[in-house]
Design a protein around this motif. Structure first.
Motif, short mmCIF file in Angstrom:
data_model
loop_
_atom_site.label_atom_id
_atom_site.label_comp_id
_atom_site.label_asym_id
_atom_site.label_seq_id
_atom_site.Cartn_x
_atom_site.Cartn_y
_atom_site.Cartn_z
N ALA A 135 -0.76 11.11 -5.43
CA ALA A 135 -0.05 9.97 -4.86
C ALA A 135 -0.41 8.71 -5.64
N ALA A 136 0.55 7.79 -5.70
CA ALA A 136 0.28 6.54 -6.42
C ALA A 136 -0.66 5.66 -5.62
N VAL A 137 -1.39 4.80 -6.32
CA VAL A 137 -2.26 3.82 -5.67
C VAL A 137 -1.99 2.46 -6.29
N ALA B 74 11.91 0.45 -6.51
CA ALA B 74 12.00 1.70 -7.28
C ALA B 74 11.82 2.92 -6.39
N CYS B 75 10.98 2.81 -5.37
CA CYS B 75 10.65 3.97 -4.56
C CYS B 75 11.82 4.38 -3.67
N LYS B 76 12.21 5.66 -3.77
CA LYS B 76 13.34 6.11 -2.99
C LYS B 76 12.91 6.63 -1.62
N PHE B 77 11.62 6.63 -1.35
CA PHE B 77 11.13 7.32 -0.14
C PHE B 77 10.46 6.39 0.86
N TRP B 78 10.61 5.12 0.69
CA TRP B 78 9.99 4.15 1.60
C TRP B 78 8.49 4.46 1.73
N ALA B 79 7.86 4.84 0.64
CA ALA B 79 6.45 5.23 0.70
C ALA B 79 5.50 4.06 0.49
N ILE B 80 6.03 2.90 0.17
CA ILE B 80 5.17 1.73 -0.01
C ILE B 80 5.46 0.76 1.14
N GLU B 81 4.41 0.30 1.78
CA GLU B 81 4.66 -0.63 2.90
C GLU B 81 3.88 -1.92 2.74
N GLN C 62 0.85 -1.19 0.00
CA GLN C 62 0.00 0.00 0.00
C GLN C 62 0.88 1.23 0.00
N VAL C 63 0.47 2.24 -0.75
CA VAL C 63 1.22 3.48 -0.75
C VAL C 63 0.74 4.33 0.43
N ILE C 64 1.71 4.86 1.20
CA ILE C 64 1.34 5.75 2.30
C ILE C 64 1.29 7.16 1.71
N THR D 170 -1.62 2.91 -10.27
CA THR D 170 -2.14 4.08 -10.98
C THR D 170 -1.51 5.31 -10.36
N TRP D 171 -1.11 6.21 -11.25
CA TRP D 171 -0.43 7.41 -10.78
C TRP D 171 -0.56 8.46 -11.86
N GLU D 172 -0.79 9.68 -11.42
CA GLU D 172 -0.72 10.79 -12.36
C GLU D 172 0.05 11.90 -11.70
N LYS E 99 3.79 9.87 2.74
CA LYS E 99 5.21 9.73 2.41
C LYS E 99 5.46 9.84 0.91
N CYS E 100 4.43 9.64 0.13
CA CYS E 100 4.59 9.59 -1.33
C CYS E 100 4.97 10.96 -1.88
N LYS E 101 6.04 10.99 -2.67
CA LYS E 101 6.48 12.25 -3.26
C LYS E 101 5.97 12.38 -4.70
N MET E 102 5.11 11.48 -5.09
CA MET E 102 4.41 11.56 -6.38
C MET E 102 5.35 11.56 -7.57
N CYS E 103 6.40 10.78 -7.48
CA CYS E 103 7.40 10.80 -8.55
C CYS E 103 7.07 9.85 -9.69
N GLY E 104 6.23 8.86 -9.43
CA GLY E 104 5.81 7.97 -10.51
C GLY E 104 6.76 6.83 -10.84
N LEU E 105 7.86 6.72 -10.09
CA LEU E 105 8.83 5.66 -10.41
C LEU E 105 8.23 4.27 -10.24
N CYS E 106 7.35 4.15 -9.26
CA CYS E 106 6.76 2.84 -8.99
C CYS E 106 5.91 2.38 -10.16
N LYS E 107 5.21 3.33 -10.76
CA LYS E 107 4.34 2.97 -11.91
C LYS E 107 5.19 2.42 -13.05
S1 SF4 Z 1 7.84 5.62 -6.23
FE1 SF4 Z 1 7.28 6.05 -4.12
S2 SF4 Z 1 7.22 8.27 -4.01
FE2 SF4 Z 1 7.22 7.77 -6.18
S3 SF4 Z 1 5.04 7.71 -6.71
FE3 SF4 Z 1 5.58 5.62 -6.18
S4 SF4 Z 1 5.12 5.47 -4.00
FE4 SF4 Z 1 5.14 7.63 -4.50
#
Ligand code: SF4
Ligand SMILES: Cc1cc2nc3c(=O)[nH]c(=O)nc-3n(C[C@H](O)[C@H](O)[C@H](O)COP(=O)(O)O)c2cc1C
Ligand code: SF4
Ligand code: FES
Lengths: 127, 595
Positions: free
Chosen positions: B571-573, B588-595, B543-545, B565-567, B548-556
């Motif tokens: 925040a990504a979902v 891929a996520c550099k921010f530990w935003a997915i747990e 799940q994306v928190i 899904t991300w725009e 913490k998500c910086k909305m960078c889209g790398l995970c997508k």
């Molecule tokens: S990679 Fe991490 S910070 Fe970037 S959109 Fe995905 S969850 Fe958010």
């Protein structure tokens, strides 16, 4: 092949040593043949061959022979630079095979500058 | 001998060959030929330089210029610029990961700068297939000295005084082993070189054999003379074809020179060496199993005593040492025991070769003085942890070893300090781990390996390790109980105490050391049902928190199954229906935003 003795071992070592020494550093002198397009056109390759022949015949082990680009003085090519460790480099110009041989024996081996062919002294160090 | 002004040392270790160094060499040869330079520039094929990640590698002497990742297409330009006109080509030079500037000279590259080469003293400097080049670097001078001026007892004394300990893992004093071997007077007597190297990730011995095979041969002949043996065998794993090839050439050349065979150096001493390609089971690296394997039997350790020095191969006295151990021997005899002992720590002299891998900038093969700190190895030579990640642990010693945490970074690596820390030198694998590595999962990985490789002779090893593995699996699935930790510790200790050979005795080390240093990770898995490093997929929610998500889209981008899904500016979902729990997004996520 017959069995090796200590003498043979030493002989092989001496023979091959010059080539492995080259890979270990520790040179006393360096001679650079300038091989820009102009230098090559003026016959720098022949200088190189002549120098290598001397190195081989005299079994010289502590001289680095190398090339570099144009020395910036195309009209006086072929040119070479001799650098004895700790001394400023000396540039020679308008060379031919005879002259480079003389320079090699007198300057590189014996350490005396061949004033007659010397162009300049103390330019940029290249070690 | 022909004189060349420039030597091109083309690395042809297994790593560089895999990156195309042989094609590179051919192209270089053709280009030098067409430019009329083949009389001035010599092409030499060397063994591994230890920096395989940057391969194919070419080092140019006399300057010592280091080129990396060359391709055949680069060759015409390189030859014209550097070998004709003397201008080193900037774009092929090495750049340190942390710096921007190019480093032209090999000796200035930090990876090489901090190393001290003894066992690998000829690496990259000689053509491994040319005995003359070995001789030029003082090769076989030690053998001559030994045969012409030393008594066998004096050789043994010298090796004892040097403090050399076996590099195969356990660190047994080499001189003492030779002395025992000499004492038994039943003949024939055998000398065996152990080149089985079964640790996952280890390639030190392969590299020594490929780069400097004569050093190993010379060490073995000296051992033969000291112990009174006339026949040696090298047991190499069959997966090392290049090492076997080079050894064959080396043996042939040494024979032609009379450095092997009958009446060596006219001293009256005979010694022969044969090669045996091993079928490659980890347990066959154990000395007694290896000897059975050599005899054509199933490789299974036997009870000692008798020790191999008394009754080894075919029941005869046998002196077995590791590849690196033998490679150290010639210099000891040539330069003296005090020279050798001047480097290292009080209990471990000389240097050690390590295979440095994992989460470090510079992956490769290194040799450092005994007593070098882990910090220096990981950060100075290894260049630190890439991708802005954090250091978590270093795994040393493979399946018999341990994971050492950050507070132990200043440990001075030698046989005794590692033992104290619950680790083992092993054969020298060093795997660096960052904060994305789960310690429970790491313990599982090595335990899995040991379960597969146990020969099955003893119950504690065959069944006990399997039970440990099952418990680990349970913890990883989130079904662990808090008593499991104590249970693992007790069981591990039992297996260590009651297994017969080194495999069983050390197999619990990965589990025991991770419990010792990372107990909180076990507890997180068991109590919180959480994997702090997000490795154990069953414990990750995917799940994306949003905070913490910086909305960078790398995970997508990373997701292979279009579950994210991300725009821009949202925040990504993650759609759990589509998610296949592959963890690509987490990596891929550099921010530990997915747990
Ligand atoms: S990679 Fe991490 S910070 Fe970037 S959109 Fe995905 S969850 Fe958010
Ligand atoms: C399971 C197991 C695997 C081993 N594998 C190796 C190996 O691959 N190479 C090696 O040199 N020693 C290995 N050893 C250690 C050998 O049994 C032996 O101690 C060593 O080769 C002795 O040489 P040394 O005194 O020079 O270190 C292994 C031991 C065990 C128990
Ligand atoms: S400890 Fe394991 S590998 Fe060693 S002999 Fe026993 S069963 Fe075999
Ligand atoms: S094989 Fe070339 S550096 Fe290792």
């Amino acid at each position: 092949m017959t069995k090796l003795t200590l003498e043979d071992l030493k002989k092989i070592k001496e023979e091959v040593r010059s080539s492995t020494l080259l890979r270990e550093g520790g040179f006393r002198a360096k001679i650079t043949i300038h091989m820009g397009t102009c230098g090559i056109a003026a016959g720098a390759r022949k200088l190189m061959t002549a120098v290598l022949k001397e190195v081989e015949e005299k079994k010289i082990q502590d001289v680095m022979v190398t090339t570099s680009g144009c020395a910036g003085l195309c009209s006086r090519e072929p040119m070479a630079t001799v650098e004895i460790l700790g001394n400023p480099p000396v540039k020679y110009c308008d060379l031919n095979e005879e002259k480079i041989k003389e320079i090699f024996l007198q300057h590189v081996v014996n350490g005396e500058i061949v004033e007659a062919y010397a162009l300049a002294r103390g330019s940029e160090s290249t070690y | 001998m022909k004189t060349y002004r420039t030597h091109l040392m083309v690395c042809a270790g297994t790593g560089c060959v895999a990156c195309g160094s042989l094609q590179l060499r051919e192209r270089l040869a053709a280009e030098l030929e067409s430019r009329n330079l083949s009389d001035e520039v010599q092409l030499v094929i060397t063994g591994c330089n230890g920096f395989c990640a940057e391969g194919p590698i070419v080092v140019v002497y006399p300057e010592g210029i280091f080129y990396k990742k060359l391709t055949p297409e680069d060759v015409p330009f390189l030859v014209e610029e550097h070998f004709l006109k003397g201008r080193p080509v900037q774009k092929f030079l090495y750049t340190a990961p942390s710096a921007k500037e190019k480093v032209p000279l090999m000796k200035d590259i930090p990876f090489f700068q901090h190393q001290v080469l003894r066992a690998l003293r000829n690496r990259g400097l000689i053509d491994a297939e040319n005995i003359n080049e070995y001789i030029a670097r003082d090769g076989y001078a030690a053998l001559h000295k030994v045969l012409s001026s030393m008594k066998p007892e004096e050789v043994i004394e010298e090796v004892k005084l040097s403090g050399l300990r076996g590099r195969g893992g356990a660190g047994f004093p080499t001189g003492k082993k030779w002395e025992e071997g000499r004492r038994y007077t039943s003949f024939p007597k055998y000398v065996i070189c152990n080149g089985d190297e079964g640790d996952p990730g280890a390639f030190m011995d392969r590299s020594v054999l490929e780069a400097d095979p004569h050093a190993v041969l010379e060490g073995m002949v000296i051992c033969g003379y000291a112990t009174g043996s006339h026949q040696g065998y090298i047991y190499v794993r069959a997966e090392y074809p290049l090492a076997i090839h080079r050894l064959n050439i080396a043996i042939e050349q040494a024979r032609n020179y009379g450095l092997l065979g009958h009446d060596i150096f006219g001293s009256g001493f005979d010694f022969n060496i044969g090669i045996y390609p091993g079928a490659g089971a980890f347990v066959c690296g154990e000395s007694t199993a290896l000897m059975y394997s050599l005899e054509g039997k199933r490789g299974m350790p036997r009870i000692k005593p008798p020790r191999s020095t008394e009754a080894g191969l075919w029941g005869q006295p046998t002196i077995l040492n590791n590849v690196e151990t033998f490679a150290n021997v010639p210099s000891i005899l040539l330069h003296g025991s005090s020279w050798f002992a001047s480097m290292g720590t009080s209990g471990s002299k000389g240097t050690k070769v390590f295979a440095l891998t994992g989460a470090v900038q510079n992956v490769g093969l290194i040799e450092v003085p005994m007593g070098t700190t882990l910090r220096k190895i990981v950060f100075d030579i290894g260049g630190g942890i890439p991708d802005k990640r954090e250091y978590k642990a270093v795994q040393i010693g493979g399946p018999s070893g341990a994971c050492l945490p950050a507070p132990l970074l200043d440990t001075e690596v030698d046989f005794d300090s590692l033992d104290e820390a619950g680790a083992m030198m092993g054969s020298g694998g060093l795997v660096v781990m960052n904060d994305m590595t789960c310690m429970v999962d790491t313990a599982r990985f090595f335990t899995d390996f040991s379960v597969d490789e146990s020969c099955g002779k003893c119950v504690p090893c065959r069944i006990g390790i399997k039970v440990m593995l099952n418990i680990l699996h349970r913890i990883i699935r989130g079904e662990g109980k808090i008593e499991d930790i104590d249970h693992l510790e007790q069981l591990g200790q039992h297996i260590k105490d009651s297994s017969h050979c080194g495999l069983g005795k050390s197999a619990p080390n990965p589990v025991l050391s991770t419990i010792r240093y990372f107990r909180e990770e076990y507890e997180a898995h068991i109590i919180d049902k959480r994997c702090p490093s997000l490795v154990c997929a069953d414990l990750v929610k995917f799940q994306v928190i949003p905070e913490k998500c910086k909305m960078c889209g790398l995970c997508k981008k990373a997701c292979p199954s279009e579950a994210v899904t991300w725009e821009k500016k949202t925040a990504a979902v993650i759609d759990l229906e589509k998610c296949i729990r592959c963890r690509s997004c987490i990596q891929a996520c550099k921010f530990w935003a997915i747990e």
